[in-house]
Scaffold this active site. Sequence first.
Site, PDB file in Angstrom:
ATOM      1  N   ASP A  85      32.471  45.599  37.310  1.00  0.00           N
ATOM      2  CA  ASP A  85      33.557  45.744  38.274  1.00  0.00           C
ATOM      3  C   ASP A  85      33.668  47.230  38.622  1.00  0.00           C
ATOM      4  O   ASP A  85      32.878  48.053  38.141  1.00  0.00           O
ATOM      5  CB  ASP A  85      34.855  45.185  37.686  1.00  0.00           C
ATOM      6  CG  ASP A  85      35.827  44.704  38.752  1.00  0.00           C
ATOM      7  OD1 ASP A  85      35.566  44.919  39.953  1.00  0.00           O
ATOM      8  OD2 ASP A  85      36.866  44.126  38.389  1.00  0.00           O
ATOM      9  N   GLU A 138      37.100  49.040  39.534  1.00  0.00           N
ATOM     10  CA  GLU A 138      38.369  49.752  39.363  1.00  0.00           C
ATOM     11  C   GLU A 138      38.452  50.511  38.046  1.00  0.00           C
ATOM     12  O   GLU A 138      39.159  51.522  37.944  1.00  0.00           O
ATOM     13  CB  GLU A 138      39.544  48.768  39.466  1.00  0.00           C
ATOM     14  CG  GLU A 138      39.788  48.229  40.867  1.00  0.00           C
ATOM     15  CD  GLU A 138      38.982  46.981  41.184  1.00  0.00           C
ATOM     16  OE1 GLU A 138      39.217  46.369  42.233  1.00  0.00           O
ATOM     17  OE2 GLU A 138      38.097  46.619  40.359  1.00  0.00           O
ATOM     18  N   HIS A 179      32.155  43.361  42.019  1.00  0.00           N
ATOM     19  CA  HIS A 179      33.330  43.909  42.708  1.00  0.00           C
ATOM     20  C   HIS A 179      33.304  43.616  44.196  1.00  0.00           C
ATOM     21  O   HIS A 179      32.300  43.883  44.888  1.00  0.00           O
ATOM     22  CB  HIS A 179      33.392  45.424  42.501  1.00  0.00           C
ATOM     23  CG  HIS A 179      34.478  46.092  43.288  1.00  0.00           C
ATOM     24  ND1 HIS A 179      35.809  45.964  42.973  1.00  0.00           N
ATOM     25  CD2 HIS A 179      34.427  46.885  44.388  1.00  0.00           C
ATOM     26  CE1 HIS A 179      36.539  46.652  43.842  1.00  0.00           C
ATOM     27  NE2 HIS A 179      35.718  47.216  44.709  1.00  0.00           N
ATOM     28  N   HIS A 197      39.442  46.231  34.795  1.00  0.00           N
ATOM     29  CA  HIS A 197      40.816  46.721  34.965  1.00  0.00           C
ATOM     30  C   HIS A 197      41.800  45.712  34.404  1.00  0.00           C
ATOM     31  O   HIS A 197      41.459  44.542  34.153  1.00  0.00           O
ATOM     32  CB  HIS A 197      41.115  46.944  36.452  1.00  0.00           C
ATOM     33  CG  HIS A 197      40.885  45.717  37.278  1.00  0.00           C
ATOM     34  ND1 HIS A 197      41.820  44.721  37.420  1.00  0.00           N
ATOM     35  CD2 HIS A 197      39.793  45.306  37.985  1.00  0.00           C
ATOM     36  CE1 HIS A 197      41.339  43.750  38.186  1.00  0.00           C
ATOM     37  NE2 HIS A 197      40.099  44.086  38.537  1.00  0.00           N
ATOM     38  N   HIS A 222      45.427  44.471  38.992  1.00  0.00           N
ATOM     39  CA  HIS A 222      45.643  43.293  39.812  1.00  0.00           C
ATOM     40  C   HIS A 222      44.856  42.160  39.185  1.00  0.00           C
ATOM     41  O   HIS A 222      44.092  42.365  38.237  1.00  0.00           O
ATOM     42  CB  HIS A 222      45.159  43.510  41.264  1.00  0.00           C
ATOM     43  CG  HIS A 222      43.687  43.689  41.399  1.00  0.00           C
ATOM     44  ND1 HIS A 222      43.042  44.862  41.039  1.00  0.00           N
ATOM     45  CD2 HIS A 222      42.709  42.842  41.819  1.00  0.00           C
ATOM     46  CE1 HIS A 222      41.744  44.730  41.250  1.00  0.00           C
ATOM     47  NE2 HIS A 222      41.510  43.510  41.720  1.00  0.00           N
ATOM     48  N   GLU A 278      41.522  39.123  34.975  1.00  0.00           N
ATOM     49  CA  GLU A 278      40.069  39.032  35.052  1.00  0.00           C
ATOM     50  C   GLU A 278      39.402  39.199  33.686  1.00  0.00           C
ATOM     51  O   GLU A 278      38.377  38.585  33.398  1.00  0.00           O
ATOM     52  CB  GLU A 278      39.561  40.065  36.055  1.00  0.00           C
ATOM     53  CG  GLU A 278      40.059  39.776  37.460  1.00  0.00           C
ATOM     54  CD  GLU A 278      39.744  40.870  38.472  1.00  0.00           C
ATOM     55  OE1 GLU A 278      38.637  41.440  38.395  1.00  0.00           O
ATOM     56  OE2 GLU A 278      40.594  41.126  39.342  1.00  0.00           O
TER      57      GLU A 278
END
Length: 278
Positions: A8, A10, A60, A104, A115, A134
């Site tokens: 990912d 972030e 991502h 994240h 998020h 996630e």
Amino acid sequence: MQVYISADMEGVTGLVAAQDVQAGGQDYQHGRAMMTEDVNAAVRGALAAGATRVLVNDAHSTMRNLLVDQLYPEAELVRGKPKRMGMLEDLDPEFDAVLCVGYHSRAGALGVLSHSYMGHEIEDMWLDDRPMGEIGFAHATATALGVPVVMLSGDDVACAEMTAWDAEVVTVPVKYARDRFSARLRPAAEARKAIEEAAAEGVRRAAFQPRPSPDESPATLAVRWQSASVAAQLEAIPGVTLRDSRTVQVTGPVPQLFRLFGIFMRVASSVTDQQPYC
């Protein structure tokens, strides 16, 4: 020893703002380079610990973020979308370990770029009534497939979230959240050295620890949306029911739920057309 890396963005070293991680953002190209270097550090660590194959999934957004010509040459890459299993595309029981790079924290946490999949549109998620984002969903799905998650990098809040989910996972904080769009950063060279060492440690552990058994037992996924219209549309999917006007739930084996959730997101995107982080 086959190692799978879900990457990912972030939680990558140095990145703190939407402009760092969204295509078209003023610092997105720099963010891509930073993401690639974090992934390369994990690949190096996995290979040093005895991995004979490393597969990287660009997980991502558009899933076309990693700089292909700068990726460690021995790594395979899954790139682009759609993918039936999204952030875990091509993960199967042939793999011996999963590494989560650049992850994240979940929606509602005070972590960098926190998020759950869709900016503000997803307010909360639960698996068998356990709150998750996630990190938890990736861990639960990989475990149900019979592959252990052994390492995660991200900010300190993401690392704490993983530790709460599974204390055996080696975690690497590459930055320390000060708010949702600010952090104290570790020096890049130091962070990547830590990622490499943690990846090697995780892979070494996987070689000696018992693997989880594949698990097809049913679990219940619940998702609370910002918009009641999303929930109303999703209720038309067989097996999906409403808990309330904005919360849907569905029961099945976890890998099946993970794939079905990808369809949830495609429906939600068509209904809301909302950008992340707004």
